[in-house]
Each structure stands twice: as C-alpha cells, then as structure tokens.
Design a protein around this motif. Structure first.
Motif, PDB file in Angstrom:
ATOM      1  N   PRO A 150       0.532   5.704   0.807  1.00 48.90           N
ATOM      2  CA  PRO A 150      -0.146   4.557   0.179  1.00 48.90           C
ATOM      3  C   PRO A 150       0.677   3.279   0.227  1.00 48.90           C
ATOM      4  O   PRO A 150       0.132   2.182   0.283  1.00 48.90           O
ATOM      5  N   TRP A 151       2.005   3.408   0.177  1.00 47.10           N
ATOM      6  CA  TRP A 151       2.872   2.227   0.210  1.00 47.10           C
ATOM      7  C   TRP A 151       2.806   1.571   1.588  1.00 47.10           C
ATOM      8  O   TRP A 151       2.699   0.347   1.701  1.00 47.10           O
TER       9      TRP A 151
ATOM     10  N   ARG B  70      -0.565  -0.299   2.271  1.00 47.62           N
ATOM     11  CA  ARG B  70      -0.661  -1.684   1.792  1.00 47.62           C
ATOM     12  C   ARG B  70      -0.356  -2.672   2.917  1.00 47.62           C
ATOM     13  O   ARG B  70      -1.038  -3.678   3.091  1.00 47.62           O
TER      14      ARG B  70
ATOM     15  N   SER C   2       5.994  -3.741  -1.574  1.00 51.00           N
ATOM     16  CA  SER C   2       5.471  -4.811  -2.426  1.00 51.00           C
ATOM     17  C   SER C   2       5.956  -6.184  -1.974  1.00 51.00           C
ATOM     18  O   SER C   2       5.268  -7.190  -2.194  1.00 51.00           O
TER      19      SER C   2
ATOM     20  N   ASN D  96      -0.046  -5.425 -12.119  1.00 51.00           N
ATOM     21  CA  ASN D  96       0.703  -4.610 -11.157  1.00 51.00           C
ATOM     22  C   ASN D  96       1.645  -3.638 -11.855  1.00 51.00           C
ATOM     23  O   ASN D  96       1.767  -2.476 -11.457  1.00 51.00           O
TER      24      ASN D  96
ATOM     25  N   TYR E  16       1.249   0.238 -11.290  1.00 52.00           N
ATOM     26  CA  TYR E  16       2.321   0.929 -10.567  1.00 52.00           C
ATOM     27  C   TYR E  16       2.876   2.081 -11.384  1.00 52.00           C
ATOM     28  O   TYR E  16       2.978   3.216 -10.910  1.00 52.00           O
TER      29      TYR E  16
ATOM     30  N   ASN F  46      -0.206   4.173  -9.460  1.00 52.36           N
ATOM     31  CA  ASN F  46       0.369   4.261  -8.111  1.00 52.36           C
ATOM     32  C   ASN F  46       1.479   5.304  -8.061  1.00 52.36           C
ATOM     33  O   ASN F  46       1.503   6.178  -7.184  1.00 52.36           O
ATOM     34  N   ASN F  47       2.423   5.181  -8.986  1.00 55.95           N
ATOM     35  CA  ASN F  47       3.518   6.141  -9.070  1.00 55.95           C
ATOM     36  C   ASN F  47       3.179   7.283 -10.021  1.00 55.95           C
ATOM     37  O   ASN F  47       3.766   8.365  -9.932  1.00 55.95           O
TER      38      ASN F  47
ATOM     39  N   ARG G  26      -3.184  -3.237  -3.921  1.00 55.74           N
ATOM     40  CA  ARG G  26      -2.189  -2.254  -4.370  1.00 55.74           C
ATOM     41  C   ARG G  26      -2.869  -1.086  -5.093  1.00 55.74           C
ATOM     42  O   ARG G  26      -2.448   0.060  -4.974  1.00 55.74           O
ATOM     43  N   LEU G  27      -3.915  -1.380  -5.832  1.00 53.49           N
ATOM     44  CA  LEU G  27      -4.678  -0.332  -6.508  1.00 53.49           C
ATOM     45  C   LEU G  27      -5.498   0.482  -5.513  1.00 53.49           C
ATOM     46  O   LEU G  27      -5.575   1.715  -5.606  1.00 53.49           O
TER      47      LEU G  27
ATOM     48  N   THR H 296      -5.125   1.496  -2.445  1.00 49.10           N
ATOM     49  CA  THR H 296      -4.521   2.561  -1.640  1.00 49.10           C
ATOM     50  C   THR H 296      -4.295   3.837  -2.447  1.00 49.10           C
ATOM     51  O   THR H 296      -4.181   4.920  -1.858  1.00 49.10           O
ATOM     52  N   THR H 297      -4.238   3.724  -3.768  1.00 52.63           N
ATOM     53  CA  THR H 297      -4.221   4.923  -4.609  1.00 52.63           C
ATOM     54  C   THR H 297      -5.627   5.458  -4.818  1.00 52.63           C
ATOM     55  O   THR H 297      -5.873   6.662  -4.725  1.00 52.63           O
TER      56      THR H 297
END
Length: 324
Positions: free
Chosen positions: A64-65, A68, A150, A183, A187, A191-192, A241-242, A244-245
């Motif tokens: 996912p990172w 982005r 990021s 974010n 995150y 995300n994490n 960023r959201l 991709t999760t």
C-alpha cells in the motif's frame, strides 16, 4: 522478510516479543527531496532537481505504501518522466526479488539486479535496516533519494509541475493542518493499524490495535455521510493515503489480518467512496489484485503457514458509486 546488517542480508522477521507482542514499524532512513530547483527539502541534502528521465521508482503492486507513489505518478502525469520497476509479489527469505514469472513483475529494468536489497547496497554498501518499497532512485547520482512514501508523494505533487505542466494540487497550503491531523489518525489506527492487528503475537497486542481500527472506520463512515472527501469537497493526499488501505481491506486485511468485524462493502458511504476513487481515470490501472492477494497470503507464512490462497468474494469496484 529480512534486513541488511552492515550491508549483509539477514533473514529475520520482525521482533514482536520485545514489544509485548506488538508490531513496530521501522522508520525510513533515506529522506532526501526532489525539488524544482534542486535545493534541499525539509530533510536530507540538496542536489536532486526535478528533471525528466532522471529518476526511477521501485515498487511492489502489493504494497500500500508503494501504491501511493504509483497513484501520484499517474495523477500528476509523470509516467513518461519517471520510470518504474515492479518486484515479484512473493517475498520470502531473500526479501523482495526481481523475478519476472508473475503478471506485472517487471524485473529490475534499470540495472538487472536480482533483489531489492541490492538496490540499497548499491546506494550504501554498509546500509543497515529493513529493505522496503517504494524506493525512489536517482540515476544521475546513483543513489536512493527516498524510501519514505509519504514524502515521495509530496515530491510528485509539486516538484515536477514545471516539467509536466500538471498543476493539480493534492496538498493545498490552506488545508495542510487539517490534512495532517486526519493523516495522523488514519495512519496510526488504519494504514498501520491493519499491520498491528495482523502481525500481533499476543491477544493484548491485537486488542489494542483492532478496536481503534474499527473506531476509525466508523468515524470515516459518519464523516463521509456529510462530506464527499476527507477535506469536504476537495480530494487531497489524505484520500489517496486512505484509499490504498481500503482497496486491500476486503481482499486481504479482513481475513488474513483478522480485521473481520466488518468489511468495507458493509459501510455504504465508505464503499461508495472507495469505488469513486478507484474509478478516477488512471487509478484502476495501478491496482493489481493478483499481486495483492498472492503477496499477503503466500509471503506471510507465520500467519498462513500452508500458503493457501482463498478464492475471495467477487467485488465489483466498477459498479456505479452514485456520488455525483
């Protein structure tokens, strides 16, 4: 999943025992910035000026990172200016490899290297740390610019505008404080948070991650009932960023990482929002569901020791989203 120690590859999984069963992510170590004029960015050194053909991006379609950066490369019209290599989805004792026997795995199109860790040691023969993607490489100086996603997306957001003429801005100055606040929560808890849930090795560590994760999904569902995007009616980096999760949640995180209270398709607003972002021109082409599912289910043998890849439900991300 291993790491380099003084330039030597070591097959070593994350040490959760020393953190009470919790997964703790390592910080990226290459933190230079590409800028329009080559001046220094917020961290690192100067000398990385935006130019067509100078930079190369190493990615995994599963990650996912890294995803982005592929999205921003597409949205900002950088496909003709920044070349790409994609690793194989399987990640075993040697980490990410450049094998090509899978759809979308390109090999190292720049140097013909066999492993991603060789890119790191090409930049620094004594490097110690995890070997992660994305890797933003400078062909001119023969080194890594950055491995922090990021920050790479913020470089792509503006540094090349003079090269491409594309002035779309996903990090508008007037929204930056609000974007940073959103974010940070997304995150840490989502995300994490999926990784903190999935890689937990104690019940306590899992519980500490999973409840905040679904609190955040509930909060997002409510927010999106009144707002089209995270910053009201303007799409920003926070949304990507959201995204991709969210796009990985139902195919892998729900089952594989035990994030199974609800699926994204069970949240009407989040599900429509996910489909809308997926249908933005060019974005669907950055999504490789085969790599996503194969990587997680085959590579994480501590979670799925028999490497059985489930059939998964059929999800139609092209269905009309009804959001204007």
């Amino acid at each position: 999943m291993g790491l380099l120690v003084d330039g030597t590859w070591t097959d070593q999984w994350y040490d959760t025992k020393s953190h009470g069963g919790k997964f703790v992510r390592s910080a990226a170590q290459f933190r230079n910035w590409i800028t329009a004029d080559g001046s220094a960015g917020p961290s690192g050194k100067a000398g990385f000026q935006a130019a067509s053909g100078r930079y190369h991006l190493y990615v995994s379609y599963a990650c996912p990172w890294a995803h982005r950066t592929l999205i921003f490369r597409t949205l900002k019209g950088l496909e003709e200016h920044i070349t790409v290599s994609a690793v194989h989805p399987d990640m075993f004792s040697e980490g990410w490899t450049f094998e090509t026997d899978d759809h979308g795995a390109t090999g190292d199109t720049l140097y013909g290297l066999s492993h991603a860790h060789s890119v790191y040691t090409k930049a620094d023969p004594t490097y110690s740390g995890r070997v992660t993607v994305p890797i933003l490489w400078d062909k001119q100086q023969q080194t890594i610019v950055s491995n922090e996603s990021s920050e790479i997306i913020r470089m792509f957001n503006s540094a090349f505008d003079g090269v491409t003429g594309n002035t779309l801005d996903f990090w508008p100055e007037e929204e930056r404080d609000a974007i940073e606040e959103v974010n940070q929560r997304i995150y840490d808890t989502l995300n994490n948070g999926v990784y903190k849930s999935g890689f937990a090795t104690t019940q306590e560590a899992y519980d500490a991650a999973i409840y905040p994760l679904f609190d955040t999904l509930d909060w997002l569902e409510e927010h999106l009932s009144e707002n089209r995007y995270l910053m009201e009616d303007q799409i920003t980096e926070a949304d990507w960023r959201l995204f991709t999760t969210l796009i990985r949640f139902d195919p892998v995180y729900h089952l594989h990482f035990k994030c199974n209270r609800k699926r994204i398709v069970d949240y009407p607003n989040l599900w429509a929002y996910t489909r809308e972002l997926y249908q933005v021109p060019g974005v669907a082409e950055t999504v490789n569901f085969k790599h996503i599912v194969d990587h997680y289910l085959r590579s994480h043998t501590s979670i799925n020791p028999h490497q059985i890849v489930p059939i998964n439900p059929v999800i139609d991300y092209d269905a009309p989203h009804g959001r204007g």
